[in-house]
Design a protein around this motif. Structure first.
Motif, PDB file in Angstrom:
ATOM      1  N   ASN A 197       2.574  -8.343   0.343  1.00 51.25           N
ATOM      2  CA  ASN A 197       2.562  -6.924   0.721  1.00 51.25           C
ATOM      3  C   ASN A 197       1.161  -6.495   1.131  1.00 51.25           C
ATOM      4  OD1 ASN A 197       5.228  -6.836  -0.165  1.00 51.25           O
ATOM      5  ND2 ASN A 197       4.577  -6.404  -2.267  1.00 51.25           N
ATOM      6  N   THR A 198       1.029  -6.139   2.385  1.00 51.99           N
ATOM      7  CA  THR A 198      -0.295  -5.736   2.861  1.00 51.99           C
ATOM      8  C   THR A 198      -0.282  -4.257   3.235  1.00 51.99           C
ATOM      9  OG1 THR A 198      -0.597  -7.958   3.709  1.00 51.99           O
ATOM     10  CG2 THR A 198      -2.113  -6.283   4.528  1.00 51.99           C
ATOM     11  N   LEU A 199      -1.294  -3.567   2.777  1.00 53.35           N
ATOM     12  CA  LEU A 199      -1.401  -2.145   3.076  1.00 53.35           C
ATOM     13  C   LEU A 199      -2.581  -1.930   4.028  1.00 53.35           C
ATOM     14  CD1 LEU A 199      -0.575   0.837   2.441  1.00 53.35           C
ATOM     15  CD2 LEU A 199      -2.237   0.764   0.561  1.00 53.35           C
ATOM     16  N   ILE A 200      -2.279  -1.384   5.205  1.00 54.64           N
ATOM     17  CA  ILE A 200      -3.352  -1.083   6.157  1.00 54.64           C
ATOM     18  C   ILE A 200      -3.653   0.406   6.047  1.00 54.64           C
ATOM     19  CG2 ILE A 200      -4.041  -1.123   8.583  1.00 54.64           C
ATOM     20  CD1 ILE A 200      -2.014  -3.405   8.985  1.00 54.64           C
ATOM     21  N   ILE A 201      -4.906   0.697   5.786  1.00 55.65           N
ATOM     22  CA  ILE A 201      -5.305   2.107   5.612  1.00 55.65           C
ATOM     23  C   ILE A 201      -6.195   2.503   6.784  1.00 55.65           C
ATOM     24  CG2 ILE A 201      -6.447   3.774   4.096  1.00 55.65           C
ATOM     25  CD1 ILE A 201      -5.984   1.719   1.789  1.00 55.65           C
ATOM     26  N   THR A 202      -5.795   3.549   7.472  1.00 52.28           N
ATOM     27  CA  THR A 202      -6.600   4.052   8.591  1.00 52.28           C
ATOM     28  C   THR A 202      -6.637   5.585   8.551  1.00 52.28           C
ATOM     29  OG1 THR A 202      -6.642   4.262  10.995  1.00 52.28           O
ATOM     30  CG2 THR A 202      -4.530   3.758  10.033  1.00 52.28           C
ATOM     31  N   ASP A 203      -7.664   6.161   9.137  1.00 47.75           N
ATOM     32  CA  ASP A 203      -7.711   7.628   9.243  1.00 47.75           C
ATOM     33  C   ASP A 203      -7.445   8.036  10.692  1.00 47.75           C
ATOM     34  OD1 ASP A 203     -10.011   6.674  10.327  1.00 47.75           O
ATOM     35  OD2 ASP A 203     -11.383   7.942   9.161  1.00 47.75           O
TER      36      ASP A 203
END
Lengths: 531, 282
Positions: free
Chosen positions: B28-34
């Motif tokens: 499970n990979t979580l990509i965090i971007t604004d």
């Protein structure tokens, strides 16, 4: 045993003024008693011996200094007494003309023992530098697969073997250091293993004639050969090994690993040790292994090898030859290696043999023999039991070397008196193995007693020193609670073993070179025969 | 060779630290971007393409999904990802000044358990040609590499199956010189002997450890090439030089220090300064 000082608590230096006053006082008292009050010399010299041995037991002054002072005073007083002077002068008369005569104190020294100490220290030091002992230790560690119980078996076995062929202190240092490193890796407490190893050095110290100093002194005085010694001591060491292993497992609650995961993790930990990392020069390593093998074979098969068969060639010749060969193949740092000879021990023996030589001529040893004749000659069961248990008790409390040296002289005196037809038939009854039972009781007692207290043997002192350095303190009583049980079991086993060996086997019957059972030959510590 | 210390040294030297292969499970990979909409989608795609060895499922947080650090930590706590992919200075313009990581990332790295991949900022220029394409050249760096199985396992896991794994250990000359200066004032210790033997021993341990990594990976990941870089020098400068010289696509460093709340000093310096090379903080 200089290594012991590195791990043992630092000892206070003696006060030179106190020692000087004590020496002057003892000399003056003895001289006045001897010449002014004309006291019997054996009592005066007996007092001097008691003071010297008492001071040795107190361990306030370096033991080499102490016996050298004791022997110096004894010689001065001896030459001042007409009767003793005659004995001392007689002792040198075989030296030829006066220009080439040998001083009496040179003749008193057992040069065989000195030669073995010097030779074995040199070859053991050099073989150590090859990494051979460390290599063997790591191999044995890997064989345990990191399981605590197998580790106990492997380290105990290794300690016994190293103690048998090196000296106890060196064996303890090698196995003890590996124990600390391995236990840290395996996240185990090193205390049970180190205490067990301390106990096992004294079992290994019984295995061969050169395994410990008391063995050398008593064994050579009794005329026991290297192979014969191993034949008698070997089975007992095996019995004691198994019994002590059981005791150690119970006392220290050492359990084998149960889950496969634990086993595989522990195996991975010990497999990570690289035994070849301990070897810097493989050529020297292989040559050292060959020389060690040759020395052990030389000791064991001395009586079968034509070149070494001559009774005038003692074990010291093999030890010194081994040392010389090692010095030839390891040409660097020769002086550093020679500095590692245990000079304190050598000087201690020079002084001790001289002191006991004068005591012999002054009649002190005969007097002690008369005292001991009662308990030791009290029967073929009682006598050996008294010898075994009392020598073990006193060895546990103090240095076993002077004890072994004095008692070996006393038993040697019994032997001489029996051979000269001056009584002591009970002692010389070789058919019943009685004299041999007494000699062996002394060897076993002096060897096993060291386990009784933490100061009973130098190797136990080293083990406790290592533990202290690692932050574990073992108090005197904590150790005695374990040591007393172990010594009790080992002495019961030794008593049973010696009587069984005497009654049901020929092990304790002296053999002549043709292999026939014969009477024990009179042995003179001052001659080279019997070494 | 008679004292306990001498024999203990021999046995300590013989006790090698062997690498144990235990690949991390990164699903499970979580990509965090604004970022928002198209820009966010582009960024997500480039991240997915870069971490091609991570099969997913992928989860994405965009601009409107969080604002404060607490919001972010709560979401991460609920989603329990195996890997977090993000960049410096979320919801901030401070990325223009290369002196920190930004409040979100600072806290995220220290508080959360999963490894955090720090990508170059989407708006940053000067990203090298080779960067952000794939993980063919992965470099694990540490000032004490010996025994860092977790670091090496993550690095080897991230390396493409026919890629190159660089293992870099730099002994800090500043620390070494400080100790040598002290030793030079102690008459009982021969300074020249100490300098030579200590340096040799310091470098031999990571070298032996990397040898064991190579040995183990030759069975487990046979097509990966392992390259050893063990030397001494000024740490950050040497790391930077090594990363540039070997064109590392991804640098793996260890950040958690159990003895302190703050991030490991070397890892922090690298995370702050190496802004054009993707980093994986484990």
């Amino acid at each position: 045993m200089s290594e012991a000082t590195e791990t043992a608590p630092a000892k206070k230096l003696h006060n030179p003024l106190h020692v000087t006053i004590a020496v002057i006082a003892v000399t003056a008292v003895c001289a006045v008693m001897l010449h002014h009050f004309e006291a019997n010399p054996k009592y005066v010299f007996g007092l001097l011996l008691a003071v010297t041995l008492g001071m040795l037991a107190l361990e306030k002054v370096n033991k080499a200094i102490l016996v050298l002072l004791g022997s110096g005073i004894a010689l001065l007083l001896g030459f001042s007494d007409a009767n003793i002077q005659k004995h001392l002068t007689d002792a040198v008369s075989h030296g030829g003309d006066s220009a080439h005569s040998i001083p009496s104190y040179i003749v008193m020294i057992d040069w065989g023992t000195i030669g073995i100490i010097i030779g074995s220290t040199i070859f053991v030091t050099l073989i150590s530098r090859s990494g051979l002992f460390a290599w063997i230790s790591v191999k044995i560690l890997k064989a345990s697969k990191g399981d605590p119980f197998k580790l106990l078996i492997c380290f105990s076995g290794l300690t016994v073997v190293f103690s048998a062929f090196l000296n106890n202190v060196t064996a303890m240092i090698i196995v003890g250091s590996l124990t600390i490193v391995a236990c840290k890796k395996l996240k185990l407490s090193a205390m049970p293993f180190l205490l067990a190893e301390g106990i096992y050095t004294n079992i290994g110290g019984l295995l061969t004639l050169i395994s410990s100093i008391p063995n050398i002194i008593v064994g050579t005085a009794a005329g026991i050969g290297y192979a014969d010694f191993m034949m008698v001591a070997g089975p007992y060491c095996l019995i004691a090994f198994v019994a002590t292993l059981y005791l150690a497992r119970v006392l220290f609650k050492i359990q084998p690993l149960s889950s496969d995961d634990e086993k595989s993790n522990a195996k991975a930990m010990v497999d990570a040790f690289d035994e070849w990392e301990t070897v810097k020069d493989r050529k020297f390593f292989y040559m050292s292994a060959c020389v060690l093998g040759a020395i052990i074979l030389g000791f064991a098969l001395k009586d079968s090898i034509p070149l070494l068969k001559d009774p005038n060639i003692g074990l010291e010749v093999i030890a010194l030859m081994g040392a010389a060969i090692m010095l030839v193949i390891y040409p660097t740092d020769v002086e550093a290696v020679l500095n590692e000879v245990e000079w304190t021990l050598v000087l201690f023996f020079l002084g001790l043999f001289t002191l006991l030589g004068v005591m012999e001529h002054a009649g002190v040893l005969s007097m002690i023999g008369e005292w001991l004749k009662g308990p030791l000659g009290s029967g073929e069961v009682k006598g050996p039991i008294v010898m075994l248990w009392s020598s073990a008790f006193f060895s546990g409390l103090t240095d076993n070397i002077p004890l072994a040296a004095v008692l070996a002289k006393v038993l040697g005196g019994f032997q001489e008196a029996y051979t000269a037809g001056q009584g002591y038939e009970w002692f010389g009854d070789v058919e019943q193995g009685y004299s041999q039972l007494l000699w062996w009781s002394l060897i076993f007692g002096a060897g096993l007693g060291g386990n009784f207290t933490p100061i009973g043997s130098a190797s136990t002192v080293v083990a406790i020193g290592i533990l202290k350095k690692e932050g574990h303190t073992v108090t005197f009583m904590q150790y005695v609670k374990i040591g007393a049980i172990v010594v009790l079991v080992q002495l019961i086993l030794a008593t049973g073993y010696l009587f069984a060996a005497s009654k049901y086997t020929d092990l304790l019957k002296q053999k002549n070179p043709e292999g026939n059972e014969t009477q024990v030959l009179p042995h003179d510590n001052n001659s080279s025969e019997g070494h | 060779m008679s004292s306990v210390d001498q024999f203990a040294s021999v046995f300590n030297a013989a006790a090698k630290t062997i690498f144990q292969y235990k690949p991390p499970v990164l699903k499970n990979t979580l990509i965090i971007t604004d970022l928002e909409s198209t820009a966010a989608d582009q960024y997500v795609e480039s991240a997915k393409s870069f971490f091609a060895k991570t099969k997913g499922p992928w989860d994405v947080l965009k601009k409107g999904d969080f604002t404060t650090v607490k919001d972010l930590l709560d979401i991460v706590g609920n989603k329990k990802p195996d890997l977090i992919v993000t960049y410096r200075h979320l919801h901030s313009e401070a990325w223009r000044w290369p002196h920190s990581l930004g409040e979100h990332l600072d806290v995220l790295i220290q508080v959360t358990e999963p490894p955090v991949a720090i990508m170059p900022h989407p708006d940053r220029e000067g990203v090298p040609e080779h960067a952000m394409k794939n993980t063919a050249n992965v470099m694990a760096i540490n000032d004490h590499l010996t025994g860092e199985d977790c670091l090496v396992n993550h690095a080897s896991h991230m390396t493409l199956s026919d890629g190159t794994l660089h293992l870099t250990h730099i002994e800090d000359d500043v620390v070494f010189d400080r100790y040598m200066e002290v030793i030079s004032k102690i008459p009982e210790i021969d300074t020249d002997v100490a300098r030579e033997t200590i340096r040799k021993q310091l470098l031999s341990e990571p070298s032996a450890y990397i040898d064991s990594v190579e040995e183990v990976l030759s069975h487990e990941l046979p097509n990966i090439k392992v390259i050893k870089h063990v030397s001494h020098g000024q740490q950050l400068e040497e790391y930077r030089k090594s990363i540039d010289e070997h064109k590392a696509d991804l640098v793996v460093v260890k950040a958690h220090d159990p003895d302190q709340q703050a991030m490991n000093a070397t890892a922090y310096s690298i995370a702050v300064e190496l802004r054009t090379t993707p980093l994986l903080i484990v």
